[in-house]
Design a protein around this motif. Structure first.
Motif, PDB file in Angstrom:
ATOM      1  N   THR A  44      54.211  61.520 -25.068  1.00  0.00           N
ATOM      2  CA  THR A  44      55.039  61.292 -26.241  1.00  0.00           C
ATOM      3  C   THR A  44      54.518  60.066 -26.963  1.00  0.00           C
ATOM      4  OG1 THR A  44      56.984  62.196 -25.148  1.00  0.00           O
ATOM      5  CG2 THR A  44      57.376  60.791 -27.046  1.00  0.00           C
ATOM      6  N   VAL A  45      54.381  60.196 -28.266  1.00  0.00           N
ATOM      7  CA  VAL A  45      53.950  59.082 -29.100  1.00  0.00           C
ATOM      8  C   VAL A  45      55.017  58.862 -30.162  1.00  0.00           C
ATOM      9  CG1 VAL A  45      52.222  58.249 -30.735  1.00  0.00           C
ATOM     10  CG2 VAL A  45      51.510  59.562 -28.760  1.00  0.00           C
ATOM     11  N   LEU A  46      55.355  57.612 -30.380  1.00  0.00           N
ATOM     12  CA  LEU A  46      56.296  57.265 -31.437  1.00  0.00           C
ATOM     13  C   LEU A  46      55.524  56.665 -32.606  1.00  0.00           C
ATOM     14  CD1 LEU A  46      59.126  55.789 -29.240  1.00  0.00           C
ATOM     15  CD2 LEU A  46      59.108  57.973 -30.411  1.00  0.00           C
ATOM     16  N   VAL A  47      55.900  57.069 -33.804  1.00  0.00           N
ATOM     17  CA  VAL A  47      55.305  56.558 -35.032  1.00  0.00           C
ATOM     18  C   VAL A  47      56.435  55.930 -35.831  1.00  0.00           C
ATOM     19  CG1 VAL A  47      54.057  57.134 -37.138  1.00  0.00           C
ATOM     20  CG2 VAL A  47      53.549  58.371 -35.008  1.00  0.00           C
ATOM     21  N   GLU A  48      56.399  54.617 -35.938  1.00  0.00           N
ATOM     22  CA  GLU A  48      57.432  53.888 -36.661  1.00  0.00           C
ATOM     23  C   GLU A  48      56.873  53.393 -37.986  1.00  0.00           C
ATOM     24  OE1 GLU A  48      59.618  50.842 -34.508  1.00  0.00           O
ATOM     25  OE2 GLU A  48      58.824  51.638 -32.624  1.00  0.00           O
ATOM     26  N   ALA A  66      53.170  53.050 -18.511  1.00  0.00           N
ATOM     27  CA  ALA A  66      53.707  52.979 -17.154  1.00  0.00           C
ATOM     28  C   ALA A  66      55.047  52.259 -17.171  1.00  0.00           C
ATOM     29  CB  ALA A  66      52.729  52.264 -16.233  1.00  0.00           C
ATOM     30  N   THR A  67      55.873  52.624 -16.203  1.00  0.00           N
ATOM     31  CA  THR A  67      57.200  52.033 -16.086  1.00  0.00           C
ATOM     32  C   THR A  67      57.435  51.631 -14.627  1.00  0.00           C
ATOM     33  OG1 THR A  67      59.533  52.409 -16.565  1.00  0.00           O
ATOM     34  CG2 THR A  67      58.301  54.286 -15.733  1.00  0.00           C
ATOM     35  N   GLU A  68      58.363  50.720 -14.411  1.00  0.00           N
ATOM     36  CA  GLU A  68      58.706  50.253 -13.068  1.00  0.00           C
ATOM     37  C   GLU A  68      57.505  49.653 -12.332  1.00  0.00           C
ATOM     38  OE1 GLU A  68      60.675  53.441 -11.001  1.00  0.00           O
ATOM     39  OE2 GLU A  68      62.006  53.840 -12.687  1.00  0.00           O
ATOM     40  N   VAL A  69      56.616  49.042 -13.072  1.00  0.00           N
ATOM     41  CA  VAL A  69      55.431  48.405 -12.499  1.00  0.00           C
ATOM     42  C   VAL A  69      55.797  46.988 -12.064  1.00  0.00           C
ATOM     43  CG1 VAL A  69      53.051  47.676 -12.958  1.00  0.00           C
ATOM     44  CG2 VAL A  69      53.961  49.744 -14.036  1.00  0.00           C
ATOM     45  N   ALA A  70      55.299  46.582 -10.903  1.00  0.00           N
ATOM     46  CA  ALA A  70      55.513  45.210 -10.440  1.00  0.00           C
ATOM     47  C   ALA A  70      54.658  44.281 -11.293  1.00  0.00           C
ATOM     48  CB  ALA A  70      55.143  45.084  -8.961  1.00  0.00           C
ATOM     49  N   ILE A  71      55.300  43.460 -12.100  1.00  0.00           N
ATOM     50  CA  ILE A  71      54.580  42.560 -12.993  1.00  0.00           C
ATOM     51  C   ILE A  71      54.008  41.410 -12.170  1.00  0.00           C
ATOM     52  CG2 ILE A  71      54.727  41.122 -15.059  1.00  0.00           C
ATOM     53  CD1 ILE A  71      55.280  44.174 -15.454  1.00  0.00           C
ATOM     54  N   SER A  72      52.711  41.208 -12.310  1.00  0.00           N
ATOM     55  CA  SER A  72      52.040  40.135 -11.574  1.00  0.00           C
ATOM     56  C   SER A  72      50.998  39.504 -12.487  1.00  0.00           C
ATOM     57  CB  SER A  72      51.368  40.698 -10.321  1.00  0.00           C
ATOM     58  OG  SER A  72      50.346  41.613 -10.695  1.00  0.00           O
ATOM     59  N   ILE A 128      44.283  57.500 -20.016  1.00  0.00           N
ATOM     60  CA  ILE A 128      43.238  56.928 -19.159  1.00  0.00           C
ATOM     61  C   ILE A 128      43.806  55.856 -18.228  1.00  0.00           C
ATOM     62  CG2 ILE A 128      41.178  55.447 -19.178  1.00  0.00           C
ATOM     63  CD1 ILE A 128      40.346  57.003 -21.755  1.00  0.00           C
ATOM     64  N   PHE A 129      44.650  54.990 -18.769  1.00  0.00           N
ATOM     65  CA  PHE A 129      45.075  53.819 -18.008  1.00  0.00           C
ATOM     66  C   PHE A 129      46.344  54.027 -17.186  1.00  0.00           C
ATOM     67  CE2 PHE A 129      42.075  51.861 -20.869  1.00  0.00           C
ATOM     68  CZ  PHE A 129      41.453  50.934 -20.049  1.00  0.00           C
ATOM     69  N   ASP A 130      47.121  55.075 -17.447  1.00  0.00           N
ATOM     70  CA  ASP A 130      48.366  55.221 -16.682  1.00  0.00           C
ATOM     71  C   ASP A 130      48.094  55.399 -15.196  1.00  0.00           C
ATOM     72  OD1 ASP A 130      47.457  57.866 -16.866  1.00  0.00           O
ATOM     73  OD2 ASP A 130      49.338  58.650 -17.659  1.00  0.00           O
ATOM     74  N   ALA A 142      54.445  56.791 -17.289  1.00  0.00           N
ATOM     75  CA  ALA A 142      55.552  57.010 -18.206  1.00  0.00           C
ATOM     76  C   ALA A 142      55.854  58.486 -18.359  1.00  0.00           C
ATOM     77  CB  ALA A 142      55.244  56.373 -19.556  1.00  0.00           C
ATOM     78  N   ALA A 143      54.828  59.328 -18.379  1.00  0.00           N
ATOM     79  CA  ALA A 143      55.034  60.779 -18.514  1.00  0.00           C
ATOM     80  C   ALA A 143      55.851  61.323 -17.330  1.00  0.00           C
ATOM     81  CB  ALA A 143      53.702  61.506 -18.608  1.00  0.00           C
ATOM     82  N   ASP A 144      55.587  60.823 -16.133  1.00  0.00           N
ATOM     83  CA  ASP A 144      56.340  61.256 -14.958  1.00  0.00           C
ATOM     84  C   ASP A 144      57.776  60.766 -15.004  1.00  0.00           C
ATOM     85  OD1 ASP A 144      54.022  62.426 -14.018  1.00  0.00           O
ATOM     86  OD2 ASP A 144      53.488  60.697 -12.787  1.00  0.00           O
ATOM     87  N   ALA A 145      57.965  59.542 -15.477  1.00  0.00           N
ATOM     88  CA  ALA A 145      59.302  58.964 -15.548  1.00  0.00           C
ATOM     89  C   ALA A 145      60.179  59.730 -16.527  1.00  0.00           C
ATOM     90  CB  ALA A 145      59.215  57.492 -15.947  1.00  0.00           C
ATOM     91  N   LEU A 146      59.594  60.242 -17.593  1.00  0.00           N
ATOM     92  CA  LEU A 146      60.370  60.986 -18.585  1.00  0.00           C
ATOM     93  C   LEU A 146      60.930  62.287 -18.018  1.00  0.00           C
ATOM     94  CD1 LEU A 146      58.171  60.567 -21.775  1.00  0.00           C
ATOM     95  CD2 LEU A 146      60.401  59.545 -21.345  1.00  0.00           C
ATOM     96  N   PHE A 147      60.199  62.893 -17.073  1.00  0.00           N
ATOM     97  CA  PHE A 147      60.590  64.192 -16.550  1.00  0.00           C
ATOM     98  C   PHE A 147      61.210  64.122 -15.149  1.00  0.00           C
ATOM     99  CE2 PHE A 147      57.096  64.985 -19.542  1.00  0.00           C
ATOM    100  CZ  PHE A 147      57.807  65.689 -20.497  1.00  0.00           C
TER     101      PHE A 147
END
Length: 149
Positions: A44-48, A66-72, A128-130, A142-147
């Motif tokens: 999903t891409v958002l265009v604002e 990506a979501t729920e990533v441990a920020i370091s 590429i980076f997810d 993020a794609a997995d988290a959406l579904f």
């Protein structure tokens, strides 16, 4: 639809005309805001369309990576170093820590081919980076988290 400036309104209508030629699955604007949601496969891409000063607008294109990533520190250093390699666009982080990739174009001078290129750049980079980010730092694509659920 509430627009802050005429430039934002003009850009919105221009982009609305182009998007059906670029994308198969275009949603209606998000909550009467100058935002489009586009589906490309599972991404999903958002265009604002944002007002920028009084006589200009910007097209802000972004996708969750990506979501729920441990920020370091090493994750932040990785993202910052990657930003230096991109032709245009870069990683950003939402207040909740979700990682996004975005590109920004000037609205008035933007051409359809530029919008199409930027959309594909955002999608390809997110794709590429997810996997790499989730494999190294955890979390979910993020794609997995959406579904999920």
């Amino acid at each position: 639809m509430n627009f802050q400036t005429e430039a934002q309104k003009d850009c919105y209508h221009k982009v609305a005309e182009w998007l059906p030629n670029i994308c198969d699955r275009l949603s209606k604007p998000v909550e009467a805001s100058p935002i489009f949601s586009l589906q490309f496969g599972s991404a999903t891409v958002l265009v604002e369309i944002r007002a920028f000063r009084e006589l200009e607008s910007v097209i802000y294109i972004w996708s969750y990576v990506a979501t729920e990533v441990a920020i370091s520190d090493d994750l932040l250093l990785f993202l910052l170093k990657q930003n230096d390699d991109f032709r245009f666009g870069g990683f950003s982080m939402a207040d909740d820590g979700d990682i996004r990739f975005h590109a920004t174009l000037l609205g008035a001078s933007c051409q359809e081919n530029e919008l199409k290129l930027a959309l594909h750049e955002v999608l390809e980079t997110a794709d590429i980076f997810d996997d790499q980010i989730v494999k190294t730092w955890g979390g979910r694509r993020a794609a997995d988290a959406l579904f999920a659920d």
